[in-house]
Design a protein around this motif. Structure first.
Motif, PDB file in Angstrom:
ATOM      1  N   THR A  35      -3.543  -5.575  -3.237  1.00  0.00           N
ATOM      2  CA  THR A  35      -2.545  -5.823  -1.909  1.00  0.00           C
ATOM      3  C   THR A  35      -3.531  -6.339  -0.828  1.00  0.00           C
TER       4      THR A  35
ATOM      5  N   CYS B  96       0.971  -1.151  -0.079  1.00  0.00           N
ATOM      6  CA  CYS B  96       0.056  -0.112   0.055  1.00  0.00           C
ATOM      7  C   CYS B  96       0.865   1.099   0.202  1.00  0.00           C
TER       8      CYS B  96
ATOM      9  N   LEU C 111      -1.446  -9.087  11.180  1.00  0.00           N
ATOM     10  CA  LEU C 111      -2.710  -8.116  12.167  1.00  0.00           C
ATOM     11  C   LEU C 111      -3.465  -9.181  12.889  1.00  0.00           C
TER      12      LEU C 111
ATOM     13  N   ARG D 110      -7.824  -1.284  10.491  1.00  0.00           N
ATOM     14  CA  ARG D 110      -6.709  -1.376   9.511  1.00  0.00           C
ATOM     15  C   ARG D 110      -7.373  -1.995   8.284  1.00  0.00           C
TER      16      ARG D 110
ATOM     17  N   TYR E  47      -6.230   1.715   0.637  1.00  0.00           N
ATOM     18  CA  TYR E  47      -4.891   2.154  -0.119  1.00  0.00           C
ATOM     19  C   TYR E  47      -5.003   1.331  -1.246  1.00  0.00           C
ATOM     20  N   ASN E  48      -5.025   0.015  -1.164  1.00  0.00           N
ATOM     21  CA  ASN E  48      -4.846  -0.723  -2.393  1.00  0.00           C
ATOM     22  C   ASN E  48      -5.690  -2.305  -2.107  1.00  0.00           C
TER      23      ASN E  48
ATOM     24  N   LEU F 202      -8.698  -4.386  14.606  1.00  0.00           N
ATOM     25  CA  LEU F 202      -8.237  -4.887  13.171  1.00  0.00           C
ATOM     26  C   LEU F 202      -9.131  -4.626  11.920  1.00  0.00           C
TER      27      LEU F 202
ATOM     28  N   ASP G 289       2.559  -0.094   8.853  1.00  0.00           N
ATOM     29  CA  ASP G 289       1.171  -0.580   8.466  1.00  0.00           C
ATOM     30  C   ASP G 289       1.461  -1.616   7.451  1.00  0.00           C
TER      31      ASP G 289
ATOM     32  N   LEU H 287       1.863  14.117   9.518  1.00  0.00           N
ATOM     33  CA  LEU H 287       0.807  13.558  10.537  1.00  0.00           C
ATOM     34  C   LEU H 287       0.465  14.881  11.186  1.00  0.00           C
TER      35      LEU H 287
ATOM     36  N   PRO I  87       7.039  12.166   7.573  1.00  0.00           N
ATOM     37  CA  PRO I  87       5.644  11.619   8.065  1.00  0.00           C
ATOM     38  C   PRO I  87       5.371  12.263   9.244  1.00  0.00           C
ATOM     39  N   LEU I  88       6.080  12.176  10.268  1.00  0.00           N
ATOM     40  CA  LEU I  88       5.618  12.904  11.495  1.00  0.00           C
ATOM     41  C   LEU I  88       5.262  14.393  11.409  1.00  0.00           C
TER      42      LEU I  88
ATOM     43  N   ALA J  78       0.704   3.998   2.513  1.00  0.00           N
ATOM     44  CA  ALA J  78       0.484   3.572   3.944  1.00  0.00           C
ATOM     45  C   ALA J  78       1.962   3.760   4.369  1.00  0.00           C
TER      46      ALA J  78
ATOM     47  N   ALA K 201       6.733   5.416  10.447  1.00  0.00           N
ATOM     48  CA  ALA K 201       5.544   6.136   9.898  1.00  0.00           C
ATOM     49  C   ALA K 201       5.634   6.731   8.353  1.00  0.00           C
TER      50      ALA K 201
ATOM     51  N   PRO L 250       5.724   6.860   4.598  1.00  0.00           N
ATOM     52  CA  PRO L 250       4.742   6.242   3.525  1.00  0.00           C
ATOM     53  C   PRO L 250       5.871   5.376   2.671  1.00  0.00           C
TER      54      PRO L 250
ATOM     55  N   LEU M  77       0.548  -5.639   8.195  1.00  0.00           N
ATOM     56  CA  LEU M  77      -0.724  -5.967   7.615  1.00  0.00           C
ATOM     57  C   LEU M  77      -1.266  -7.422   7.526  1.00  0.00           C
TER      58      LEU M  77
ATOM     59  N   SER N 206      -2.914 -10.031   0.982  1.00  0.00           N
ATOM     60  CA  SER N 206      -2.450 -10.075   2.253  1.00  0.00           C
ATOM     61  C   SER N 206      -3.433 -10.775   3.132  1.00  0.00           C
TER      62      SER N 206
END
Ligand SMILES: Nc1ncnc2c1ncn2[C@@H]1O[C@H](COP(=O)(O)OP(=O)(O)OP(=O)(O)O)[C@@H](O)[C@H]1O
Ligand SMILES: Nc1ncnc2c1ncn2[C@@H]1O[C@H](COP(=O)(O)OP(=O)(O)OP(=O)(O)O)[C@@H](O)[C@H]1O
Ligand SMILES: [Mg+2]
Ligand SMILES: [Mg+2]
Lengths: 318, 523, 323, 328
Positions: free
Chosen positions: D209, B366, B380, D198, D205-206, D195, B373, D12, D8-9, B369, B416, B418, B377, D213
């Motif tokens: 994938t 992803c 989880l 997520r 997102y995809n 769960l 994450d 966010l 990223p931090l 993401a 974190a 991407p 995946l 997964s």
């Protein structure tokens, strides 16, 4: 996990799903009323579809770049408002319509600016433009209705070579759009951009001008469609152009255009989508359906259309 | 692999300015330095090899040249004159062409359109129309150069990854550039195409074209490059004529430490190929899917590492996808410890299967993401407590940290961040990592080490061994025969969708394997 | 409404103002989308100005919840009275209660509330009755043609009280007329001119001989005109092949079309009078005078026959057509 | 912030900042320039007014995160409202007068949303139909159905006289606020700590994938729409109770506000990204806006224009995030 593939001729049928469905709907209404399939009524349906087709064509371009333009209806309204005021002030209709196109150009230009220069998300930018446009239009008209001089109506009902004016305009727009999409570098680049913007940039496509062009094009189409609607209505009400954004998107998606960009065609796709919507309404009126059932029946038919299309795109191997 | 490494006798090389030179280039991303005072140059008519660990900054250098990124400081020169591209348009204008690490193709367009997206042949008469015929002809000409037989009007979405890679190369050739940059162009090519590509490069070299060749296949680099530049953590740590380097020296320069062997030794010794265990872990019987694979049967024993060799288009990926329940199969059956395997990926993961796809961007990650994450995946579920499947975040955190270190995902990468912003190799590590975390009983790897540097490869091989030692069975699809030989207990060879050979460890022989993959009695 | 935090606090339980002393009035309209509403809105404005009352305005765009917020907002700002065009007869009741709790007089303008104990005054016409009167006239004209006429009605938004009232008036008249007319098309327009246009077009496809059209609001006449003129049926009432036309509201368009002779009749509600009454009611309430719970708009059907003498009472006649 | 912090931090926190910043700025502006704005009473009204949108937008956020869109929520509000009223109304309710009326009605209302959501989700997940079209058609259908039902059952466009027990939700703002905020908070936890949350993200997102997964993509998508549908029902409950009326036209005009709120709150229309707090901020922003515009006593068209302009401003303030997102 073994999945049998659908038989050849089912596949063939699905391949033409949009066309088939329109034919089916027409045939269906035709069977139920001998009034429906008359050449006259079909022309009427096309006439009603003219303005939406034009607007939806512009919208298709935007959707192909994975964008969206929610402001088309508002642009139509502002344009119509200004054109109407000018008409009532005695300006020549040609001038009024020219002004309208100018508004479309401006509106599209602003959208383009917001999306390409300021990098705003298309949805939110054009949403804002929708509000601004609606407000502006109401302010210009003081939310009063305007009845235009009859010249407009004459244009709307004028025939050239036996074919009504609006159809000429719509036909021309569709033809040009289709040519642009399928035959010009710009068109192919639009598809490329919609499929993978980053890659398009890497490949040397000048993405900003391209995106801008698309929104301007959409604005122009909106104005043009508004102009056609104006000549058909002969008046401007405070609700002029309302819901057009949704109808346009619906028509495009019905025609198989993806909201995620890169896939879609103006012809036959979008055109059929727009016609389908109008055909349903016309059919219901002719059949004197219970007014309360209009939305229900319409919904069911659109649903089937979308279902067929998805079956086509997903059940068939590449 | 035949490759004349003798550089052309370019007489006035000193007098002529280098085709491209990097002068004290610095680049960082949001405060994280990625390139530190990088300084080197590539000469016309020579192939300059650029090697370095994952995340060393190779692709970033390319992106600077391509105008996709701007340097923070330093000077780029092309043919001696300063060069500061603002976009890829400038790069083309300067006669620079790229084969980027990630495919930049448009599946919704035809092959021809992909090749000439920005310089379509125009129809006569000043109209903006595309001249379809000219387009098709030119496309065919390019396709011939890379041996792609497809009709130029085929939509690219019909092409398998390998063929797309070739298309990407063809596109670069089409640009008629005097400087060609290839960023790991061979990752999804098999021997045949690689050889073909190197021939091409040698021809271009004799035409006086400068090339920068980025790869983790050090053998190729040493064989085909004239000059070498070694990058570590964004610094040039070594450069000079290829002749001056040995593989070992390269590796130690890249990794910064000695790495005396490329493949870890297997302990305990691998299961002898002949002794079939009573209950095979995976039992594949007569799998057939028209147009993809035909009558594939084999068994995978617990603790066995089974390789699958073959040329591009041999159907290895298809086989893998069928095993994992991603593609349908017309006939044949798959058994795990005697039980027939049913359902889609979810069911099969529960059965202990894992599948590393060869298409990491579209199926493996992803991209938007975060690293964490993505890594978490698959597993989880193990960290979710009923009734509401509440997540044990700390637990996930530690697991992620563990696998990250193990795979040496670049330390400059934060959890974190991407995944999109990771280097190609680090991305591959993330995909691999999420599967390793699930500690599968049957692990299917399709091109597992594509784009991964030697140091990390070693670690990955060790993980694979560890899994095998714990009794898992592993199926490795790779286009690098060396890798299979170094890693596997047994190698199957596929050709045109059929099994065309099997080699137990004792009888590994590069030439024979290749022959089995190439040899075509039919057609 | 005890739970309303703003109640009591901000606005006095009993009017403190001297008799007639009304400083601010809050006017909340459900929509401004048609001539009729705009006319009323403007009239209220000018009337307030004339009595130098500040008018706070709000338009809910068809969203009852938003209207509730706007009313609360008025209460919160301590207006002396509220004039409401409710979205519908029921959602307005809690709003009235809120105003009652704050001792602010409420007038419903042109749309009645359903029966309720909440104290308020309604200034409204009887949609059904006026429509009935209008359609009765249309039918009488139809009868005079000697043949049984095919009729069609353009319905409004099917979730709008007034639209339904007018439909019921229409149906009642048709019922009463026996077999004088035959309704062949009932087209929902959602108060949208284009839908109206398409509807009329299609209806004429099914029944080229439709001889009577009633539109639930005058602002859809242009759509009808557009279709009829393209069919060559746009004729004055005294010409052969004229299609009998009737509407509701009595706006400027209707007035013009009547004077030109194309429209036979339209149901007029006396906007200006209603506006004056609405404000007067609030002033009286503030002054402690008794205010009737219902003030009926003596609406009427204006027809080609009584056009001359009734035109002065038709608001559309007093209003310039151009904005 | 210190430059050493990796992208990223900072991104966010930029999200967070942008989300909280917008309403804050607007609040200060309004407080400064509009008399009678910053009074307890008015702010009280403002919050109560924002509740339905909060619930609705929260549900929408979940769907947007999965990369879909749910246009049908407005219609669900209308249908739910009518059905609920048809169960409990003292005039026409099937259970009129019975003590069970209110609980049954509530169940029916929530059930309605769930059912529509199930329908949407199944078409999108199993039949692979585009979310936009599916939910658009359900909007048409359910909207029409609501009007038709009201008309058929009570020959009116809306239904009155709902039981007092139900109306509590309307005239006890505290209660309504409690319910709404609880719903939003629960969704927040669902998204961040479970769960399922997520899975929503991964699918957004995809999807490929996610599928490979081992994410049950279909089920996840369906759940998202069911959730959204039920949130719409809850919204409908709040509105219906507040207006004491079951009506098919409730919430009809909310659609653009809902999606607007989510997007302003940093939710991506292309899936994956989105948070409940962000959306809540977006809702607060819009609530402040419409309330403030009422206070300013502008005329209708200016209100509309200003609203557009301010949304534009919001987007502009937000633009840095967009720029980062595009960097690659
Ligand atoms: N857009 C970006 N934002 C943040 N960091 C980035 C970005 N692009 C690259 N990086 C970082 O820059 C470093 C170098 O990346 P680069 O792609 O150049 O490595 P590479 O040498 O190509 O590695 P590989 O061999 O795996 O391709 C990596 O640590 C990567 O995380
Ligand atoms: N997406 C696709 N569409 C159509 N045909 C495909 C596709 N992918 C693969 N094929 C065909 O299936 C066969 C095997 O494909 P593929 O190249 O993936 O096999 P492979 O042995 O895995 O090669 P690779 O080295 O690329 O993994 C080839 O005939 C190829 O043309
Ligand atoms: Mg790289
Ligand atoms: Mg493969």
């Amino acid at each position: 996990m073994t999945r049998p593939l659908p038989s050849r001729w089912i596949r063939r049928a699905l391949d033409q799903a949009p066309v088939l469905l329109v034919v089916l709907v027409l045939a269906g209404f035709g069977r139920m009323s001998d009034r429906f399939l008359t050449p006259d009524n079909l022309t009427q349906i096309l006439l009603q579809a003219a303005a939406p087709v034009i607007v939806a064509t512009g919208m298709t371009f935007v959707l192909l770049t994975a964008g969206v333009d929610l402001s088309v209806g508002a642009v139509m309204f502002v344009g119509a408002a200004i054109a109407g005021k000018m008409a009532l002030a005695g300006y020549a209709p040609t001038l009024c319509l020219a002004a309208m196109l100018a508004v479309g150009l401006a509106g599209g230009g602003i959208n383009a600016l917001l999306v390409t220069r300021l990098r705003l998300a298309a949805f939110i930018a054009t949403l804002a433009m929708l509000f601004i446009g609606r407000g502006l239009g109401r302010w210009i008209t003081q939310t009063r209705a305007m009845n235009l001089p009859d010249t407009f109506l004459h244009w709307g009902s004028a025939n050239v070579l036996g074919i009504p004016g609006p159809l000429w305009v719509a036909g021309a727009v569709v033809l040009i759009a289709q040519l642009i999409l399928s035959r010009t570098p710009f068109g192919r680049q639009v598809l490329a951009f919609g499929n993978h913007p980053e890659a398009a940039r890497r490949a040397g496509v000048r993405t900003r001008p391209l995106q801008a062009a698309v929104y301007i094009l959409c604005g122009l189409c909106a104005a043009l469609g508004g102009g056609v609607a104006l000549t058909q209505l002969g008046s401007v009400s405070p609700r002029f152009g309302e819901q057009y954004e949704f109808d346009a998107i619906t028509a495009a998606v019905l025609g198989g255009t993806s909201l995620f960009g890169g896939r879609g065609r103006v012809f036959p796709g979008t055109v059929l989508g727009a016609i389908l919507l109008k055909a349903i309404f016309s059919g219901l009126v002719i059949l004197q359906a219970d007014p309360y059932l209009y939305p229900l029946i319409t919904a069911v038919i659109i649903f089937v259309a979308v279902l067929l299309d998805s079956l086509r795109t997903h059940l068939l191997p590449a | 692999m035949k490759g004349d490494t003798t550089p052309p006798t370019s007489g006035g090389r000193e007098t002529r300015p280098p085709a491209v030179s990097f002068e004290d280039i610095e680049k960082g991303f949001f405060g994280v330095p990625v390139l530190k005072r990088v300084r080197f140059s590539a000469q016309a008519g020579r192939i300059t090899g650029l090697v370095g660990e994952n995340g060393a900054g190779k692709s970033t250098l390319m992106n600077l040249l391509g105008g996709n990124l701007q340097p923070d400081s330093g000077q780029l020169r092309v043919n001696g004159s300063p060069y500061a591209p603002r976009g890829s348009g400038d790069a083309r204008a300067a006669g620079i062409a790229f084969v980027h690490q990630e495919l930049n193709l448009f599946p919704n367009l035809s092959i021809a359109e992909n090749l000439f997206l920005t310089e379509f042949p125009r129809a006569a008469g000043g109209l903006p129309w595309i001249d379809r015929r000219k387009l098709r002809d030119r496309a065919r000409h390019l396709l011939d150069q890379v041996d792609l037989a497809h009709d130029p009007d085929t939509p690219v979405e019909r092409l398998p990854p390998g063929e797309r890679q070739l298309l990407e190369i063809a596109r670069a050739l089409g640009a008629q550039a005097h400087l060609l940059l290839l960023d790991e162009p061979t990752t999804s090519l098999s021997v045949r195409e690689c050889a073909r590509l190197f021939d091409l490069m040698h021809r271009l070299r004799t035409r006086g074209i400068a090339m920068v060749y980025i790869s983790h296949a050090l053998g190729d680099v040493l064989n085909h490059c004239d000059d070498l530049v070694i990058l570590r953590d964004g610094e040039v740590v070594g450069r000079g004529p290829a002749a001056e380097f040995t593989q070992e020296r390269l590796v130690s320069l890249m990794v910064g430490r000695e790495l005396n062997q490329l493949y870890p030794v297997r302990t305990p010794p691998p299961v002898p190929a002949d002794s079939r265990p009573r209950e095979p872990l995976l039992d594949v019987r007569g799998i057939t899917q028209p147009g993809r694979v035909r009558d594939i049967s084999f068994r995978l024993a617990p603790g066995e590492i089974l390789g699958v060799a073959g040329l591009m288009g041999a159907g290895r990926s298809e086989l893998a996808r069928i095993l994992f329940g991603l593609d349908p199969h017309a006939s044949g059956e798959i058994r795990v410890e005697g039980r027939p395997l049913e359902g889609g990926p979810r069911r099969r993961i529960r059965e202990g299967l894992a599948f590393l796809t060869e298409d990491r961007r579209h199926e493996g990650l992803c991209l938007e993401a975060s690293v964490a994450d993505n890594l978490a995946l698959v597993t989880l579920g193990q960290h979710a407590r009923t009734p509401v499947r509440w997540l044990d975040l700390p637990g996930i955190g530690t697991a992620v940290a563990r696998i990250r270190d193990a795979l040496q995902v670049s330390t400059r990468v934060t959890d974190a961040q991407p995944v999109r912003t990771l280097s190609g190799g680090n991305q591959q590590k993330v995909v691999l990592g999420k599967w390793l975390l699930s500690e599968p009983r049957i692990l299917i790897l399709d091109e597992p080490t594509r784009g991964i540097d030697v140091g990390a490869r070693f670690e990955i091989y060790q993980w694979i061994h560890r899994l095998a030692d714990r009794g898992s069975g592993i199926l490795v699809i790779s286009s690098e025969i060396e890798e299979l030989i170094g890693l596997c207990d047994r190698i199957l060879v596929m050709r045109q969708g059929e099994l065309s050979g099997e080699f137990p460890r004792g009888e590994f022989n590069r030439e024979q394997i290749l022959a089995a993959a190439l040899h075509t009695s039919t057609s | 409404d005890p739970s309303d935090p703003s109640a009591g606090k901000k606005s006095p339980a009993v009017p403190t103002a001297a008799p007639g002393g009304v400083r601010t009035i809050g006017v909340a309209f459900e929509t401004l989308q048609t001539e009729f509403w705009v006319a009323g809105f403007d009239k209220l404005k000018s009337e307030c100005k004339a009595r130098n009352i500040t008018m706070l305005e709000a338009v809910a765009d068809g969203d009852a919840a938003r209207q509730f917020d706007q009313v609360k907002n008025f209460i919160q700002r301590g207006v002396d009275g509220i004039i409401l065009v409710p979205k519908d007869g029921k959602t307005v009741i809690p709003m009235i209660r809120a105003a009652n709790a704050a001792a602010i007089p409420v007038v419903l303008y042109n749309r009645p509330a359903d029966p309720t104990d909440a104290r308020h005054t309604t200034v409204a016409p009887d949609n059904a009755a006026i429509t009935r009167e209008t359609v009765d006239y249309l039918i009488s004209v139809a009868k005079r043609t000697g043949r049984k006429q095919k009729a069609m009605i353009l319905l409004g938004d099917l979730s709008d009280v007034n639209a339904l009232g007018r439909r019921d008036g229409f149906e009642a008249a048709v019922q009463a007329a026996g077999d004088a007319v035959d309704v062949v098309a009932r087209v929902p327009t959602d108060w949208n001119q284009e839908k109206a246009l398409a509807g009329v077009q299609s209806a004429f496809q099914a029944h080229p001989d439709i001889g009577l059209i009633f539109t639930s609001s005058d602002f859809m006449f242009p759509s009808i005109k557009s279709v009829l003129s393209s069919l060559g049926k746009w004729r004055k009432y005294d010409q052969a092949g004229h299609v009998i036309l009737g509407g509701f509201d009595g706006d400027a368009t209707a007035y013009q079309l009547m004077t030109e002779g194309y429209v036979d009749a339209t149901g007029v509600q006396d906007v200006y009078w209603e506006a004056e009454q609405a404000i007067q009611a609030i002033v009286d309430a503030r002054a402690g005078k008794a205010v009737p719970a219902r003030i009926d708009d003596r609406g009427f059907a204006i027809t080609q026959e009584n056009l001359k003498q009734l035109a002065p009472r038709m608001w559309g006649a007093k209003q310039p057509l151009r904005p | 912030m210190n430059p050493a912090v990796p992208v990223p931090l900072r991104r966010l926190s930029a999200d967070a900042r942008a989300a909280i910043l917008l309403p804050l700025v607007l609040f200060l502006l309004l407080a400064a320039f509009t008399p009678g704005f910053a009074t307890a009473g008015n702010l009280g009204n403002l919050v109560v007014a924002g509740l339905p949108l909060l619930v609705l937008a929260t549900g929408q956020t979940v769907v947007l995160i999965t990369g879909g869109i749910d246009l049908s929520v407005t219609a669900v509000i209308g249908l739910t409202s009518v059905l609920g009223a048809l169960v409990m109304s003292g005039d026409a309710g099937w259970l009129r007068g019975s003590p069970a009326a209110t609980p049954v009605a509530l169940a029916v209302m929530l059930g309605t949303g769930a059912t529509v959501g199930l329908l949407n989700g199944s078409c999108i997940a199993w039949l692979r139909m585009p979310a936009f079209m599916v939910t658009l058609t359900t909007t048409l259908f359910m909207g029409g159905l609501a009007v038709w039902l009201a008309q058929r059952q009570v020959h009116a466009e809306s239904i009155y006289n709902l039981p007092a027990a139900f109306l509590l939700l309307g005239n006890r703002p505290g209660l309504a606020a409690g319910v709404a905020i609880a719903a939003a908070a629960a969704t927040h936890l669902l998204l961040t700590r479970t769960l399922l949350g997520r899975w929503f993200q991964a699918v957004g997102y995809n999807p490929r994938t996610a599928l490979i997964s081992g994410v049950p993509v279909g089920g996840t998508v369906v759940t998202a729409y069911v959730l959204s549908g039920m949130m719409a029902s809850l919204t409908s409950i709040l509105i219906t109770a507040r207006l004491e009326t079951g009506s098919p036209s409730h919430g009809r005009t909310l659609l653009l506000d809902v999606i607007g709120a989510a997007v302003i709150g940093g939710t991506s229309l292309f899936g994956g990204k989105g948070t409940v707090p962000g959306t809540a901020a977006g809702v607060l922003f819009l609530a402040l806006l419409s309330n403030g515009l009422n206070q300013l006593n502008l005329s209708d068209f200016f209100i509309t224009m200003v609203k557009g302009a301010v949304i534009l401003m919001a987007a502009l303030l937000d633009v840095r995030r967009n720029r980062w997102a595009r960097e690659s």
